[in-house]
Design an enzyme around this catalytic site. Structure first.
Site, mmCIF file in Angstrom:
data_model
loop_
_atom_site.group_PDB
_atom_site.id
_atom_site.type_symbol
_atom_site.label_atom_id
_atom_site.label_comp_id
_atom_site.label_asym_id
_atom_site.label_seq_id
_atom_site.Cartn_x
_atom_site.Cartn_y
_atom_site.Cartn_z
ATOM 1 N N GLY A 206 -4.872 5.489 3.308
ATOM 2 C CA GLY A 206 -3.557 5.676 3.944
ATOM 3 C C GLY A 206 -2.461 5.518 2.924
ATOM 4 O O GLY A 206 -2.712 5.583 1.725
ATOM 5 N N ASN A 207 -1.232 5.363 3.390
ATOM 6 C CA ASN A 207 -0.124 5.113 2.461
ATOM 7 C C ASN A 207 0.928 4.242 3.150
ATOM 8 O O ASN A 207 0.779 3.890 4.318
ATOM 9 C CB ASN A 207 0.465 6.436 1.952
ATOM 10 C CG ASN A 207 0.988 7.297 3.083
ATOM 11 O OD1 ASN A 207 1.919 6.934 3.784
ATOM 12 N ND2 ASN A 207 0.353 8.453 3.298
ATOM 13 N N HIS A 208 1.994 3.912 2.412
ATOM 14 C CA HIS A 208 2.963 2.921 2.900
ATOM 15 C C HIS A 208 4.046 3.491 3.819
ATOM 16 O O HIS A 208 4.990 2.787 4.142
ATOM 17 C CB HIS A 208 3.655 2.252 1.709
ATOM 18 C CG HIS A 208 2.734 1.419 0.887
ATOM 19 N ND1 HIS A 208 2.059 0.341 1.399
ATOM 20 C CD2 HIS A 208 2.354 1.524 -0.412
ATOM 21 C CE1 HIS A 208 1.322 -0.210 0.459
ATOM 22 N NE2 HIS A 208 1.466 0.508 -0.655
ATOM 23 N N SER A 209 3.965 4.756 4.200
ATOM 24 C CA SER A 209 5.037 5.329 5.014
ATOM 25 C C SER A 209 5.163 4.584 6.349
ATOM 26 O O SER A 209 4.167 4.302 7.015
ATOM 27 C CB SER A 209 4.740 6.812 5.286
ATOM 28 O OG SER A 209 5.630 7.297 6.258
ATOM 29 N N ALA A 274 4.327 11.558 5.368
ATOM 30 C CA ALA A 274 3.651 11.372 4.077
ATOM 31 C C ALA A 274 2.173 11.655 4.334
ATOM 32 O O ALA A 274 1.388 10.753 4.620
ATOM 33 C CB ALA A 274 3.856 9.950 3.586
#
Ligand code: CTP
Length: 397
Positions: A206-209, A274
């Protein structure tokens, strides 16, 4: 905010008509001038005398009263906002068809101000395909619909169909009145948040969005009158807002399929999600155990939503985002071309107070004419207003 605003309240035949008394009281208390039009069948549910007393104006009902013609055109032009609450199934159908058989309908058809409706009906009526088709149609005409609430209904059943509470209606009106209404009758698609790509049943890439920027854009589009479909990746934020339908998705593939399904019907698409660029080729069916010292995951590219929309684009305004750490300008310009976007909003991770998780953002917007505008650091809601202003300029150029 409501001081001196002229509100025309239409009351139709529904058991929820009793709530219109409270609505008038709230509006008057806020300083608004309220005139009420009641349909003949609404008189069975609430008395004109009560509404006249609370609104301090005679209540109007017939096209002709005491040998004088009630001037519906004048009434429609007098109002800053027309509110139809409760909106019955019958009046909804008339609005969808343009049937002019009473003073309320004649006034509605000649109103030039924003029209907000608060439907109220039993769940089965609410869910009937004809009701849903009529709701879609009146929104296409530019009318606003305040979502019904879930709860106990007049029939004794429990379900969807209750008119929104007067306080909720008042809060909504405040967001509409005095706002730019440049997107009434338009539809928009927004993607927001991260995507999660499964490694196994418990792990993901995943990512930090946080989804904050995209949600702010969806709300701004809705506040200005657009009907918005927000395709939201796994975000912990609440995105509910009048005029915004939220489609929750998890993976890039789901976001791709949902977005492509909606795109042909919209005028505007803003890709602020994102989206993961890579996903595991074959997610493990069972939880991966730590038997070895190393784990090699084979990844494959996800489908690029913005690119696909750019290829399908007809008259739509398409906006993409770029989040870079180096070579920002060159990458942003390149994305404008390769993705066939109308605008690219660049936010740099090198700027303080910009990017993932912050409540503020600092962006530069690139357009197809070679224009490049750097904006100050601002709260994300104001950044959203700047982006929507740019979209509107392109739409009406
Ligand atoms: N985007 C998308 N679908 C993807 C990936 C990205 O719609 N699968 C959109 C994002 O929502 C954003 C824009 O594309 O609007 C970002 O462009 P992209 O080229 O993917 O950015 P990066 O991943 O940063 O590009 P690069 O690989 O060149 O670093």
């Amino acid at each position: 905010m409501m001081q001196g605003k002229k509100i025309l309240l239409g009351v139709t035949g529904s058991i929820a008509a009793y709530k219109s008394l409270l609505l008038v009281r709230l509006l008057v208390k806020e300083g608004a001038e309220v005139k009420v039009i009641i349909t003949p069948s609404a008189k069975d549910f609430v008395t004109p005398l009560s509404l006249a007393t609370l609104s301090k104006h005679p209540v109007l009902s017939d096209l002709f009263e005491e040998n004088t013609w009630a001037n519906h055109v004048e009434l429609g032009r007098w109002a800053d906002l027309m509110l139809i609450a409760p909106l019955s199934c019958n009046t909804l159908a008339k609005m969808a068809q343009g049937i002019c058989d009473n003073l309320l309908m004649a006034t509605y058809l000649s109103a030039t101000c924003p029209v907000v409706t608060a439907p109220a009906m039993d769940e089965d009526m609410w869910k009937h395909p004809s009701t849903q088709a009529n709701l879609a149609r009146i929104q296409e005409y530019g009318n606003r619909v305040i979502q019904v609430e879930r709860g106990e209904l007049a029939s004794g059943l429990y379900g969807d169909g209750r008119m929104a509470e007067p306080g909720t209606i008042l809060d909504y009106i405040k967001t509409v009145i005095g706002q730019k209404q440049d997107l009434v009758g338009k539809r928009a698609l927004v993607t927001a948040g991260p995507t999660y790509e499964a490694i196994d049943p418990v792990r993901f890439i995943g990512n930090h969005s946080s989804g904050k920027m995209g949600i702010a854009i969806a709300w701004e589009l809705a506040r200005r009158g657009a009907q918005v479909d927000l395709v939201l990746g796994p975000s912990s934020l609440t995105a509910d807002y009048q005029g915004v339908s939220v489609h929750k998705v998890t993976s890039a593939e789901e976001m791709y399929n949902t977005s492509l399904g909606i795109f042909p019907a919209v005028n505007i698409a803003v890709m602020s999600a994102a989206v993961a660029d890579f996903r595991p080729v074959t997610p493990a069916g069972e939880k991966i155990k730590k038997k070895e010292d190393k784990l090699i995951l084979e990844l494959t590219r996800t489908k690029d939503i913005l690119l696909a929309l750019g290829q399908q684009k007809k008259q739509q305004v398409l906006v993409g985002f770029a989040l870079e750490t180096t070579g920002e300008r060159a990458y942003a310009l390149d994305k404008l071309k390769t993705k066939n976007a109308d605008l690219i909003v660049l936010n740099s991770l090198n700027d303080a107070g910009a990017g993932f998780g912050y409540d503020t953002n600092k962006v530069t917007i690139f357009d197809r004419q070679g224009g490049e505008t750097a904006y100050e650091r601002k709260p994300k809601q104001q950044v959203a207003a700047d982006i929507v202003d740019r979209i509107v300029n392109i739409m009406y150029a």
